[in-house]
Design a protein around this motif. Sequence first.
Motif, mmCIF file in Angstrom:
data_model
loop_
_atom_site.group_PDB
_atom_site.id
_atom_site.type_symbol
_atom_site.label_atom_id
_atom_site.label_comp_id
_atom_site.label_asym_id
_atom_site.label_seq_id
_atom_site.Cartn_x
_atom_site.Cartn_y
_atom_site.Cartn_z
ATOM 1 N N ASP A 89 0.723 -1.282 -0.265
ATOM 2 C CA ASP A 89 -0.063 -0.171 -0.021
ATOM 3 C C ASP A 89 0.787 1.231 -0.149
ATOM 4 O OD1 ASP A 89 -1.775 1.853 0.377
ATOM 5 O OD2 ASP A 89 -2.657 1.220 2.401
ATOM 6 N N ASN A 101 -7.754 12.151 -10.693
ATOM 7 C CA ASN A 101 -8.657 12.437 -11.615
ATOM 8 C C ASN A 101 -8.519 13.957 -12.171
ATOM 9 O OD1 ASN A 101 -10.586 13.936 -10.210
ATOM 10 N ND2 ASN A 101 -11.166 11.916 -9.379
ATOM 11 N N GLY A 143 -12.051 6.443 -6.224
ATOM 12 C CA GLY A 143 -11.575 5.011 -5.891
ATOM 13 C C GLY A 143 -10.034 4.696 -5.691
ATOM 14 N N VAL A 203 -6.098 4.079 -5.568
ATOM 15 C CA VAL A 203 -5.168 4.444 -4.789
ATOM 16 C C VAL A 203 -5.653 5.914 -4.317
ATOM 17 C CG1 VAL A 203 -3.972 5.338 -6.770
ATOM 18 C CG2 VAL A 203 -2.706 4.622 -4.776
ATOM 19 N N ASP A 204 -6.211 6.700 -5.332
ATOM 20 C CA ASP A 204 -6.682 8.008 -5.082
ATOM 21 C C ASP A 204 -7.708 8.083 -3.621
ATOM 22 O OD1 ASP A 204 -7.227 10.644 -5.162
ATOM 23 O OD2 ASP A 204 -8.587 10.408 -7.019
ATOM 24 N N SER A 214 -3.058 4.723 -14.076
ATOM 25 C CA SER A 214 -3.737 4.283 -15.274
ATOM 26 C C SER A 214 -4.267 2.852 -15.224
ATOM 27 C CB SER A 214 -3.369 4.979 -16.619
ATOM 28 O OG SER A 214 -3.623 6.138 -16.806
ATOM 29 N N THR A 215 -3.432 2.151 -14.614
ATOM 30 C CA THR A 215 -3.639 0.593 -14.785
ATOM 31 C C THR A 215 -4.763 -0.019 -14.052
ATOM 32 O OG1 THR A 215 -2.230 -0.074 -12.921
ATOM 33 C CG2 THR A 215 -1.399 0.053 -15.105
ATOM 34 N N GLY A 216 -5.739 0.808 -13.122
ATOM 35 C CA GLY A 216 -6.850 0.423 -12.494
ATOM 36 C C GLY A 216 -8.069 0.660 -13.181
ATOM 37 N N ALA A 217 -8.915 1.676 -12.650
ATOM 38 C CA ALA A 217 -10.171 2.237 -13.318
ATOM 39 C C ALA A 217 -9.803 2.671 -14.742
ATOM 40 C CB ALA A 217 -10.582 3.415 -12.378
#
Length: 352
Positions: free
Chosen positions: A169, A183, A190, A192-193, A275-278
């Motif tokens: 984490d 964003n 949601g 890591v943000d 960028s690799t999540g949502a």
Amino acid sequence: MAFQPLYDISVIEKPIKAALGNENTETTIAILEGIRLAMNNYCTFRMPIVLTDEAIERLGLNEDTDENPNPDEMVDPEHDFTLRTLHNDETNKDWLVAFTSEEESKKGPESAIYTVPLFDILPRVAGIDAVEGIVINPWGTAFTLRRSMIEEILRINNPESQIFFNLGDITTLECDAIVNAANERLTGGGGVDGAIHQVAGKRLNKACSELGGCKTGEAKITKGYDLKARYIIHTVGPVYKGKGDEASYLAECYLNSLNLAMEHNIHSIAFPAISTGAYKFPAEEAASIALDIASQWLELHSEYGMQVIFCCHDQDMLDIYQRVLSDMTKQMNPPDLQGPVDLALQIPKADE
Ligand code: APR
């Protein structure tokens, strides 16, 4: 900063075993890279030693027995022993001996052993003209680490300017700055943000609301508030739609974050896999962009001293980063690590 070393001594053992019977430039580079990683991860060599008479007496050891005590921490390395060497009759030169494990050291004649970190012994050996290098695991899968190779490892290694990996984490890391995959409105979200906003606290929301948003590829900075990190660098990765311009936006995120960090005298920065999540950027390509930009940036600013940590939330992502990094290392031009070149062979004959 407290990072768990990611590598153990197997980073040396594995490439040495893999190279057996197949020694070439590529396998040698893999071994040297393993040695460099081991050096930066506090790994140790077990080096056979000869104790001085005074040390034997002081330690109460009986010379007549076959006892081979491990004198670690009981002896003064400056005065109580000399390192054992192997003599090469052909070149009439001496090689130091190092084992990567107890198992390896027990394959041959027993000796008292001193355990020494690679970051300590390698620079010292580089400075001793009288030895030709270190033979690693001479009774097993021997590898001869010539002094010129050690010099090369030290030359390309700047411990102040390096890439690290961390599994877990990002909000727990104690470094100068962590990067947020935000964003454009910087409102928190949601992934890591969300995790960063939650740990940093309400003051972060307020600070973000005063920044006027952040365009894709740009980077903005706030304090870290309740985080252990002093700063948060907010950057907005591209939403992946397969249009083709996402890669350059993602590269901008890493580049602008690193530049902004340098402007704020930040010397350690942790990135999530932006960028690799949502935003659904393919992980392998994203890792390759991240590593590419970071390594180029470190090379360009080699005097500055920046530790770049790639914080991977799960093991799969860590595996991807390490695979991409190892592919990149293989593609690099091999340094001149070959044995002495027989120059006579290269001189054209007079009648040619
Ligand atoms: N520490 C490290 N990495 C994390 C953590 C964490 N606590 N939580 C998630 N990740 C990883 C994910 O596994 C993923 O690989 O961060 C990577 C990025 O995923 P996202 O957080 O979804 O970021 P991104 O794909 O850039 O999407 C950004 O998501 O939450 C919103 O406001 C954010 O709209 C923005 C969008």
